[in-house]
Design a protein around this motif. Structure first.
Motif, PDB file in Angstrom:
ATOM      1  N   LEU A  51       0.821  -1.198   0.000  1.00 36.83           N
ATOM      2  CA  LEU A  51       0.000   0.000   0.000  1.00 36.83           C
ATOM      3  C   LEU A  51       0.864   1.260   0.000  1.00 36.83           C
ATOM      4  O   LEU A  51       1.962   1.272   0.552  1.00 36.83           O
ATOM      5  N   THR A  52       0.342   2.293  -0.606  1.00 37.19           N
ATOM      6  CA  THR A  52       0.961   3.614  -0.595  1.00 37.19           C
ATOM      7  C   THR A  52       0.091   4.549   0.224  1.00 37.19           C
ATOM      8  O   THR A  52      -1.079   4.777  -0.112  1.00 37.19           O
ATOM      9  N   VAL A  53       0.635   5.067   1.304  1.00 33.71           N
ATOM     10  CA  VAL A  53      -0.126   5.952   2.179  1.00 33.71           C
ATOM     11  C   VAL A  53      -0.184   7.347   1.563  1.00 33.71           C
ATOM     12  O   VAL A  53       0.849   7.958   1.277  1.00 33.71           O
ATOM     13  N   LYS A  54      -1.402   7.853   1.380  1.00 37.64           N
ATOM     14  CA  LYS A  54      -1.591   9.156   0.735  1.00 37.64           C
ATOM     15  C   LYS A  54      -1.934  10.269   1.726  1.00 37.64           C
ATOM     16  O   LYS A  54      -1.531  11.408   1.535  1.00 37.64           O
ATOM     17  N   LEU A  55      -2.694   9.925   2.777  1.00 33.62           N
ATOM     18  CA  LEU A  55      -3.152  10.944   3.713  1.00 33.62           C
ATOM     19  C   LEU A  55      -3.244  10.369   5.120  1.00 33.62           C
ATOM     20  O   LEU A  55      -3.419   9.165   5.302  1.00 33.62           O
ATOM     21  N   LEU A  56      -3.165  11.248   6.100  1.00 32.99           N
ATOM     22  CA  LEU A  56      -3.425  10.933   7.496  1.00 32.99           C
ATOM     23  C   LEU A  56      -4.625  11.760   7.938  1.00 32.99           C
ATOM     24  O   LEU A  56      -4.624  12.996   7.805  1.00 32.99           O
ATOM     25  N   LEU A  57      -5.660  11.097   8.449  1.00 36.72           N
ATOM     26  CA  LEU A  57      -6.902  11.760   8.825  1.00 36.72           C
ATOM     27  C   LEU A  57      -7.215  11.530  10.296  1.00 36.72           C
ATOM     28  O   LEU A  57      -7.037  10.431  10.809  1.00 36.72           O
ATOM     29  N   ASN A  58      -7.704  12.568  10.968  1.00 34.20           N
ATOM     30  CA  ASN A  58      -8.245  12.422  12.320  1.00 34.20           C
ATOM     31  C   ASN A  58      -9.728  12.759  12.302  1.00 34.20           C
ATOM     32  O   ASN A  58     -10.111  13.838  11.833  1.00 34.20           O
ATOM     33  N   THR A  59     -10.558  11.833  12.815  1.00 34.12           N
ATOM     34  CA  THR A  59     -11.972  12.179  12.977  1.00 34.12           C
ATOM     35  C   THR A  59     -12.100  13.272  14.026  1.00 34.12           C
ATOM     36  O   THR A  59     -12.960  14.162  13.914  1.00 34.12           O
ATOM     37  N   HIS A  60     -11.266  13.174  15.056  1.00 29.44           N
ATOM     38  CA  HIS A  60     -11.181  14.188  16.106  1.00 29.44           C
ATOM     39  C   HIS A  60      -9.839  13.977  16.794  1.00 29.44           C
ATOM     40  O   HIS A  60      -9.109  13.032  16.471  1.00 29.44           O
ATOM     41  N   CYS A  61      -9.509  14.839  17.751  1.00 28.62           N
ATOM     42  CA  CYS A  61      -8.133  14.854  18.235  1.00 28.62           C
ATOM     43  C   CYS A  61      -7.977  14.583  19.722  1.00 28.62           C
ATOM     44  O   CYS A  61      -7.055  15.088  20.368  1.00 28.62           O
ATOM     45  N   HIS A  62      -8.842  13.769  20.289  1.00 29.13           N
ATOM     46  CA  HIS A  62      -8.597  13.294  21.645  1.00 29.13           C
ATOM     47  C   HIS A  62      -7.376  12.381  21.647  1.00 29.13           C
ATOM     48  O   HIS A  62      -7.046  11.759  20.635  1.00 29.13           O
ATOM     49  N   ILE A  63      -6.721  12.280  22.791  1.00 24.13           N
ATOM     50  CA  ILE A  63      -5.410  11.648  22.886  1.00 24.13           C
ATOM     51  C   ILE A  63      -5.360  10.239  22.293  1.00 24.13           C
ATOM     52  O   ILE A  63      -4.397   9.872  21.611  1.00 24.13           O
ATOM     53  N   ASP A  64      -6.397   9.431  22.529  1.00 21.60           N
ATOM     54  CA  ASP A  64      -6.345   8.034  22.091  1.00 21.60           C
ATOM     55  C   ASP A  64      -6.370   7.883  20.581  1.00 21.60           C
ATOM     56  O   ASP A  64      -5.983   6.846  20.052  1.00 21.60           O
ATOM     57  N   HIS A  65      -6.796   8.935  19.884  1.00 24.87           N
ATOM     58  CA  HIS A  65      -6.890   8.886  18.430  1.00 24.87           C
ATOM     59  C   HIS A  65      -5.705   9.542  17.718  1.00 24.87           C
ATOM     60  O   HIS A  65      -5.621   9.486  16.491  1.00 24.87           O
ATOM     61  N   VAL A  66      -4.810  10.157  18.474  1.00 24.57           N
ATOM     62  CA  VAL A  66      -3.712  10.898  17.841  1.00 24.57           C
ATOM     63  C   VAL A  66      -2.333  10.448  18.305  1.00 24.57           C
ATOM     64  O   VAL A  66      -1.319  11.027  17.889  1.00 24.57           O
ATOM     65  N   LEU A  67      -2.257   9.419  19.136  1.00 27.06           N
ATOM     66  CA  LEU A  67      -0.964   9.002  19.672  1.00 27.06           C
ATOM     67  C   LEU A  67       0.033   8.626  18.589  1.00 27.06           C
ATOM     68  O   LEU A  67       1.239   8.748  18.782  1.00 27.06           O
TER      69      LEU A  67
END
Length: 214
Positions: A51-67
């Motif tokens: 796979l080729t990673v094209k983007l990084l997305l956050n649904t929201h930015c609480h700590i558990d989702h952005v570590l």
């Protein structure tokens, strides 16, 4: 066809998603990978599937989702997209990460913003951006119309909803987001939540104890 690979990362048991299709392009949503073993698990899947990673997305930015934001950005040299109202939420993580035991958390900034009415483009995909605040002020979901897949973050869970007692949360706003933004989608849409198992829009409309409307 859109494919979804899920991982369960960090002590919060957060769901990280890799979305990809036959073009082998992918996006990573909410990387919760903090430990080296978790990071390697993500890398192994991407490499094994070419796979080729094209983007990084956050649904929201609480700590558990952005570590894992810093790791993914550094490893794959991709841009981080968040809703503009999540900027303050993302910046705050650095101030409290150590309180949760994440002494090695590395902060990173966003590169671009997600806006409702626009689309996330990769491979043959054009996923709709749905603004669904309440759990977090700038929470968004990603919706594939042809494949009937919703990557919903912490808005709607199987038989539950996102908590609203964190800064920027609001219960009435969350219920409104669910009923007016998500429950208008077809009943057979599969919901990939930020925690726990998948569910469907129809199931939650009928039986969710917090927000059912049927």
């Amino acid at each position: 066809m859109l494919r979804v690979k899920s991982f369960i990362f960090n002590p919060f048991q957060e769901n990280t998603y890799v979305l990809f299709d036959d073009t082998n392009e992918c996006v990573i949503v909410d990387p919760g990978c903090y430990e080296k073993a978790e990071q390697q698990e993500l890398v192994d899947f991407i490499e094994e599937n070419n796979l080729t990673v094209k983007l990084l997305l956050n649904t929201h930015c609480h700590i558990d989702h952005v570590l894992g934001n810093y790791f993914v950005k550094s490893k794959y040299k991709v841009d981080l997209y968040i809703h503009p109202m999540e900027e303050v939420v993302l910046k705050a993580v650095q101030t409290y990460a150590s309180n949760y035991g994440f002494q090695q958390y590395s902060s990173t900034s966003s590169d671009a913003h997600l806006k409702e009415g626009e689309k996330v483009i990769f491979g043959d995909q054009a996923m709709e951006i749905i603004f669904a605040p309440g759990h977090s002020p700038g929470h968004v979901c990603f919706y594939s119309i042809p494949d009937k897949i919703l990557v919903g973050g912490d808005v709607l869970f199987k038989n539950s909803i996102g908590r609203t007692d964190l800064p920027g949360g609001d219960h009435d706003t969350l219920i409104e987001s669910i009923q007016e933004k998500l429950f208008i989608l077809p009943d057979d849409v599969t919901v990939y939540s930020g925690h726990g198992p998948t569910t469907t829009i129809g199931s939650e409309k009928r039986s969710n104890p917090f927000c059912a409307i049927i």
